[in-house]
Scaffold this motif. Structure first.
Motif, PDB file in Angstrom:
ATOM      1  N   ALA A  60      -6.309   5.073 -10.638  1.00 54.90           N
ATOM      2  CA  ALA A  60      -5.926   6.869  -9.968  1.00 54.90           C
ATOM      3  C   ALA A  60      -4.918   7.122  -9.250  1.00 54.90           C
ATOM      4  CB  ALA A  60      -7.271   6.211  -8.744  1.00 54.90           C
ATOM      5  N   ASP A  61      -4.039   5.913  -8.869  1.00 56.99           N
ATOM      6  CA  ASP A  61      -2.369   5.821  -8.756  1.00 56.99           C
ATOM      7  C   ASP A  61      -1.786   6.285  -9.601  1.00 56.99           C
ATOM      8  OD1 ASP A  61      -0.675   4.577  -6.480  1.00 56.99           O
ATOM      9  OD2 ASP A  61       0.368   4.077  -8.657  1.00 56.99           O
ATOM     10  N   LYS A  62      -1.595   7.263 -10.628  1.00 52.56           N
ATOM     11  CA  LYS A  62      -1.220   7.854 -11.406  1.00 52.56           C
ATOM     12  C   LYS A  62      -1.256   8.844 -11.337  1.00 52.56           C
ATOM     13  CE  LYS A  62      -1.484   4.442 -15.624  1.00 52.56           C
ATOM     14  NZ  LYS A  62      -2.387   4.490 -16.918  1.00 52.56           N
ATOM     15  N   ALA A  63      -1.985   9.625 -10.613  1.00 52.39           N
ATOM     16  CA  ALA A  63      -2.549  11.001 -10.194  1.00 52.39           C
ATOM     17  C   ALA A  63      -1.311  11.495  -8.749  1.00 52.39           C
ATOM     18  CB  ALA A  63      -3.930  11.207 -10.103  1.00 52.39           C
ATOM     19  N   ARG A  64      -1.829  10.079  -8.307  1.00 54.13           N
ATOM     20  CA  ARG A  64      -1.366  10.712  -7.039  1.00 54.13           C
ATOM     21  C   ARG A  64       0.282  10.407  -6.943  1.00 54.13           C
ATOM     22  NH1 ARG A  64       1.496   7.690  -3.814  1.00 54.13           N
ATOM     23  NH2 ARG A  64       1.872   5.969  -5.692  1.00 54.13           N
ATOM     24  N   PHE A  65       0.524   9.535  -7.525  1.00 49.86           N
ATOM     25  CA  PHE A  65       2.197   9.501  -8.082  1.00 49.86           C
ATOM     26  C   PHE A  65       2.824  10.614  -8.586  1.00 49.86           C
ATOM     27  CE2 PHE A  65       5.768   8.286 -10.701  1.00 49.86           C
ATOM     28  CZ  PHE A  65       6.812   8.058  -9.358  1.00 49.86           C
ATOM     29  N   LEU A  66       1.864  11.570  -9.367  1.00 47.26           N
ATOM     30  CA  LEU A  66       2.497  12.513  -9.664  1.00 47.26           C
ATOM     31  C   LEU A  66       2.604  13.419  -8.694  1.00 47.26           C
ATOM     32  CD1 LEU A  66       1.011  12.483 -13.332  1.00 47.26           C
ATOM     33  CD2 LEU A  66       3.081  11.976 -12.869  1.00 47.26           C
ATOM     34  N   SER A  67       1.512  13.135  -7.896  1.00 47.00           N
ATOM     35  CA  SER A  67       1.553  14.875  -6.853  1.00 47.00           C
ATOM     36  C   SER A  67       2.048  14.581  -5.669  1.00 47.00           C
ATOM     37  CB  SER A  67       0.059  14.579  -6.077  1.00 47.00           C
ATOM     38  OG  SER A  67      -0.441  15.954  -5.006  1.00 47.00           O
ATOM     39  N   THR A  68       2.939  13.230  -5.414  1.00 46.45           N
ATOM     40  CA  THR A  68       3.375  12.996  -4.306  1.00 46.45           C
ATOM     41  C   THR A  68       5.107  12.196  -4.604  1.00 46.45           C
ATOM     42  OG1 THR A  68       3.615  10.346  -4.398  1.00 46.45           O
ATOM     43  CG2 THR A  68       1.669  11.773  -2.824  1.00 46.45           C
ATOM     44  N   GLY A  69       4.968  12.102  -5.882  1.00 41.68           N
ATOM     45  CA  GLY A  69       6.632  11.379  -6.851  1.00 41.68           C
ATOM     46  C   GLY A  69       6.837  10.297  -5.762  1.00 41.68           C
ATOM     47  N   THR A  70       6.230   9.285  -5.458  1.00 43.16           N
ATOM     48  CA  THR A  70       6.454   8.157  -4.600  1.00 43.16           C
ATOM     49  C   THR A  70       6.161   7.143  -4.759  1.00 43.16           C
ATOM     50  OG1 THR A  70       6.822  10.153  -3.128  1.00 43.16           O
ATOM     51  CG2 THR A  70       6.275   7.311  -1.836  1.00 43.16           C
ATOM     52  N   GLY A  71       6.153   6.272  -4.685  1.00 41.06           N
ATOM     53  CA  GLY A  71       5.534   4.547  -5.268  1.00 41.06           C
ATOM     54  C   GLY A  71       4.980   4.753  -4.147  1.00 41.06           C
ATOM     55  N   LEU A  72       3.640   3.302  -4.247  1.00 42.19           N
ATOM     56  CA  LEU A  72       2.995   3.549  -3.592  1.00 42.19           C
ATOM     57  C   LEU A  72       3.544   2.168  -2.670  1.00 42.19           C
ATOM     58  CD1 LEU A  72       0.362   4.502  -1.694  1.00 42.19           C
ATOM     59  CD2 LEU A  72      -0.538   3.006  -2.801  1.00 42.19           C
ATOM     60  N   ASN A  73       3.605   1.112  -1.282  1.00 38.77           N
ATOM     61  CA  ASN A  73       3.841   0.426  -0.812  1.00 38.77           C
ATOM     62  C   ASN A  73       3.613   0.018   0.718  1.00 38.77           C
ATOM     63  OD1 ASN A  73       5.934   1.501   0.657  1.00 38.77           O
ATOM     64  ND2 ASN A  73       7.226   2.473  -0.935  1.00 38.77           N
ATOM     65  N   ALA A  74       3.665  -1.069   1.080  1.00 39.50           N
ATOM     66  CA  ALA A  74       2.706  -1.265   2.248  1.00 39.50           C
ATOM     67  C   ALA A  74       3.252  -0.706   3.592  1.00 39.50           C
ATOM     68  CB  ALA A  74       3.301  -2.887   1.949  1.00 39.50           C
ATOM     69  N   CYS A  75       5.069  -0.025   3.175  1.00 37.77           N
ATOM     70  CA  CYS A  75       5.148   0.771   3.855  1.00 37.77           C
ATOM     71  C   CYS A  75       4.763   1.767   4.492  1.00 37.77           C
ATOM     72  CB  CYS A  75       6.731   1.109   4.404  1.00 37.77           C
ATOM     73  SG  CYS A  75       7.645  -0.115   3.849  1.00 37.77           S
ATOM     74  N   GLN A  76       3.719   2.680   3.957  1.00 35.70           N
ATOM     75  CA  GLN A  76       3.255   3.834   4.132  1.00 35.70           C
ATOM     76  C   GLN A  76       1.873   3.721   4.679  1.00 35.70           C
ATOM     77  OE1 GLN A  76       2.948   5.203   0.013  1.00 35.70           O
ATOM     78  NE2 GLN A  76       5.498   4.772  -0.800  1.00 35.70           N
ATOM     79  N   GLN A  77       2.354   4.714   5.303  1.00 38.22           N
ATOM     80  CA  GLN A  77       1.057   5.190   6.171  1.00 38.22           C
ATOM     81  C   GLN A  77      -1.041   5.349   5.689  1.00 38.22           C
ATOM     82  OE1 GLN A  77      -0.669   9.533   8.693  1.00 38.22           O
ATOM     83  NE2 GLN A  77       1.273   7.803  10.071  1.00 38.22           N
ATOM     84  N   GLY A  78      -0.503   5.653   4.532  1.00 37.81           N
ATOM     85  CA  GLY A  78      -1.758   5.682   3.302  1.00 37.81           C
ATOM     86  C   GLY A  78      -2.556   4.341   3.724  1.00 37.81           C
ATOM     87  N   VAL A  79      -1.499   2.935   2.922  1.00 34.38           N
ATOM     88  CA  VAL A  79      -2.196   2.196   3.306  1.00 34.38           C
ATOM     89  C   VAL A  79      -2.343   1.261   4.134  1.00 34.38           C
ATOM     90  CG1 VAL A  79      -0.908   0.136   1.813  1.00 34.38           C
ATOM     91  CG2 VAL A  79      -0.634   1.728   0.882  1.00 34.38           C
ATOM     92  N   GLN A  80      -1.612   1.834   5.581  1.00 31.30           N
ATOM     93  CA  GLN A  80      -1.736   0.926   6.782  1.00 31.30           C
ATOM     94  C   GLN A  80      -3.047   1.860   7.015  1.00 31.30           C
ATOM     95  OE1 GLN A  80       2.251   1.587   8.639  1.00 31.30           O
ATOM     96  NE2 GLN A  80       3.314   0.716   8.079  1.00 31.30           N
ATOM     97  N   LEU A  81      -3.244   2.693   6.893  1.00 30.19           N
ATOM     98  CA  LEU A  81      -4.823   3.292   7.508  1.00 30.19           C
ATOM     99  C   LEU A  81      -5.600   2.681   6.487  1.00 30.19           C
ATOM    100  CD1 LEU A  81      -3.899   7.121   8.638  1.00 30.19           C
ATOM    101  CD2 LEU A  81      -3.827   5.568  10.007  1.00 30.19           C
ATOM    102  N   THR A  82      -6.016   2.945   5.566  1.00 30.30           N
ATOM    103  CA  THR A  82      -6.272   1.940   4.807  1.00 30.30           C
ATOM    104  C   THR A  82      -6.517   0.238   5.054  1.00 30.30           C
ATOM    105  OG1 THR A  82      -6.365   3.204   2.821  1.00 30.30           O
ATOM    106  CG2 THR A  82      -7.510   1.182   2.620  1.00 30.30           C
ATOM    107  N   HIS A  83      -5.560  -0.025   5.291  1.00 26.41           N
ATOM    108  CA  HIS A  83      -5.427  -1.609   6.316  1.00 26.41           C
ATOM    109  C   HIS A  83      -6.379  -1.628   7.058  1.00 26.41           C
ATOM    110  CE1 HIS A  83      -5.018  -5.806   5.932  1.00 26.41           C
ATOM    111  NE2 HIS A  83      -4.353  -6.015   6.843  1.00 26.41           N
ATOM    112  N   MET A  84      -5.787  -0.740   7.713  1.00 24.63           N
ATOM    113  CA  MET A  84      -6.695  -0.460   9.208  1.00 24.63           C
ATOM    114  C   MET A  84      -7.916  -0.747   9.213  1.00 24.63           C
ATOM    115  SD  MET A  84      -3.487   1.217  11.818  1.00 24.63           S
ATOM    116  CE  MET A  84      -2.349   0.649  11.598  1.00 24.63           C
ATOM    117  N   MET A  85      -8.298   0.560   8.713  1.00 25.53           N
ATOM    118  CA  MET A  85     -10.089   0.241   8.611  1.00 25.53           C
ATOM    119  C   MET A  85     -10.623  -0.955   8.661  1.00 25.53           C
ATOM    120  SD  MET A  85      -9.899   4.153   5.827  1.00 25.53           S
ATOM    121  CE  MET A  85     -11.973   3.549   5.501  1.00 25.53           C
TER     122      MET A  85
END
Length: 518
Positions: free
Chosen positions: A119-144
């Motif tokens: 699923a990350d492939k589709a996310r990347f093609l939409s945002t153009g942005t590599g996923l990493n620990a800095c980002q709010q989406g990942v941090q919110l997921t970890h906060m859950m």
């Protein structure tokens, strides 16, 4: 006096600055307050929301002491700040805990697990942005998982500048650049339901604030904020784009009909090509980099960012200071900087290989690996401290080359900005490592200037950004500095070893990250 100036606020990782510019782009005064954040051994890097707002107020009060009738002269206020991270706010606009900064490494394993999904492939093609620990989406997921009560209490998830904008205007919003590279589509300049679902936030998706384009929209300074800052209620306030975009704009990353690059040699190394969205070639195989919308019609910034740039120089400088203090010697900051420049200038080029992965959060460009670590390769007993210093600086130049290569090719010219870009020796290293001429941006406060430029257009002081650039940017570009041919050839031979070594070391980094299991 007439309203003849704009205040640009730049809430960075190191300092929070309030900068006054006249409407033609001349910098009149700057006030700064050191930023404060807390680190923990578990990788946490957090910052007090209340203290950040107070420090911002303090910087504006200091600015008022420098300029007569600041309140009466201010035509607009614009705010930008450090990107990524998660700043939770709840009822009555009160903070819910401390903000997670972009330096926070706690969500590293979560980011890696998400990157490993199809699923990350589709996310990347939409945002153009590599996923990493800095980002709010990942941090919110970890906060859950580790802080569910905080998410329940929260009503909105901000970034640093969004929090300051809330305090200035009472408006809950984020900007298009940050919203889209985390949760959206850079082609539509809006949130993407598909990307939001990718994070599995469920009901917590309600935390995402509305998008406000500060290049077109302003909100009024509230009575409460006016009382705190000493400025006039009703003064237009602009929510700037993320600090990287504002810095790029202020430093000259965009020039119509003349493709150029821009490298910000700051805490982070940021390497930028501004282009039309349809011309961006994504690094789909590695899924790294960022695409950030710019406050220019039909223009986006394609970026690769290496996690730590001047942090590496700060680390080496810290070693010198620590030794000096141990010996009872007093060494000033200016003396340390002079020593560093002398060592870099006089040491033999390319005698060592250094990877600048000094951040606890690892690396995010042009590859993503939260376990990445720095290393010197090729040491012998003949090497001295100056060689370590030189290799560290060369590592920054080679990291820039690595990042531009991931975007297709190095532009024909690169503009350099950031405090370290004032060093001619460092500029020579970057020019030779990239193999193209460089020009130093002489704009001292590029981030605050970029935000102020947005305000200048938003309030009608300029017809459009192109006219604003002609006054605010072009006159402050230094002369073109061509690369030394011999040094360029030397780095051409060194670069393949640089990339080969980082690839070979990845299993070692992974092993070291799990050494507590041995």
């Amino acid at each position: 006096m007439s309203r003849d100036l704009i205040i640009g606020i730049d809430a960075g990782t190191s300092v929070i600055k309030s900068v006054a510019f006249d409407l033609a782009g001349r910098q009149l005064a700057v006030a700064s307050v050191p930023n404060r954040y807390t680190t923990d051994t578990n990788g946490a890097v957090t910052q007090s929301l209340a203290q950040t707002w107070q420090d911002c107020v303090t910087s504006m009060a200091q600015l008022a002491e420098m300029l007569p009738d600041l309140a009466g002269r201010t035509a607009a206020i614009a705010v930008t700040g450090q990107g990524d991270g998660t700043w939770l706010v709840g009822s009555n606009n009160r903070p819910v805990g401390d903000g997670w900064l972009w330096l926070d490494a706690r969500a590293g394993s979560v980011a890696q697990a998400m990157r490993d999904t199809d699923a990350d492939k589709a996310r990347f093609l939409s945002t153009g942005t590599g996923l990493n620990a800095c980002q709010q989406g990942v941090q919110l997921t970890h906060m859950m998982n580790i802080a569910p009560d905080q998410l329940t209490q929260a009503e909105v998830a901000f970034h640093c500048k969004d929090w300051l904008y809330l305090n200035l205007t009472g408006v809950r919003a984020t900007d298009p650049s940050e919203a889209c590279f985390t949760f959206g589509d850079f082609r539509t300049r809006s949130y993407s339901d598909e990307v939001i679902r990718f994070y599995g936030l469920g009901d917590h998706a309600r935390l995402l604030p509305p998008i406000c384009d500060g290049s077109k929209t302003t909100h009024a300074l509230t009575d409460e904020a006016a009382a705190r800052t000493g400025l006039r209620a009703g003064t237009p306030v602009v929510l700037g784009y993320v600090d990287v975009v504002c810095s790029a704009l202020g430093a000259g990353a965009y020039q119509a009909h003349h493709p150029v690059g821009c490298t910000i040699v700051g805490t982070t190394g940021v390497h930028i090509r501004a282009t039309a969205p349809e011309d961006i070639v994504l690094n789909a195989e590695q899924r790294t980099g960022y695409v950030m919308i710019m406050p220019v019609e039909d223009v986006a910034a394609h970026l690769q960012t290496n996690m730590a740039s001047t942090l590496n120089l700060d680390w080496v400088r810290g070693l010198v200071g620590e030794v000096a203090r141990t010996l009872g010697a007093e060494v000033t900051e200016d003396q340390l900087l002079t020593l560093m420049n002398d060592w870099i200038a006089t040491a033999k080029p390319a005698s060592l290989l250094y990877h600048p992965y000094i951040s606890d959060a690892g690396e995010r460009g042009p590859f993503i690996d939260h376990t990445a670590r720095s290393s010197f390769i090729g040491l012998t007993s003949a090497h001295g401290f100056g060689d370590l210093m030189r290799a560290t600086a060369e590592g920054l130049g080679l990291a820039a080359r690595d990042c531009y290569a991931a975007m297709g090719q190095t532009p024909n010219e690169v503009r350099l900005t950031g405090g370290a870009a004032r060093s001619r020796t460092l500029r020579d290293i970057f020019s030779a490592a990239l193999g193209v001429p460089v020009r130093q941006s002489l704009r001292e406060e590029a981030g605050a200037a970029g935000a102020a430029m947005m305000a200048a257009v938003a309030i009608g002081a300029y017809e459009d950004m192109a006219h604003c650039l002609a006054d605010w940017v072009t006159p402050l570009l230094g002369e073109s500095e061509t690369p030394d041919r011999e040094l360029t050839a030397l780095y051409d031979r060194l670069f393949p070893n640089y990339t080969a070594a980082r690839k070979a070391l990845q299993p070692v980094w992974h092993g070291l990250a799990h050494r507590e299991d041995l």
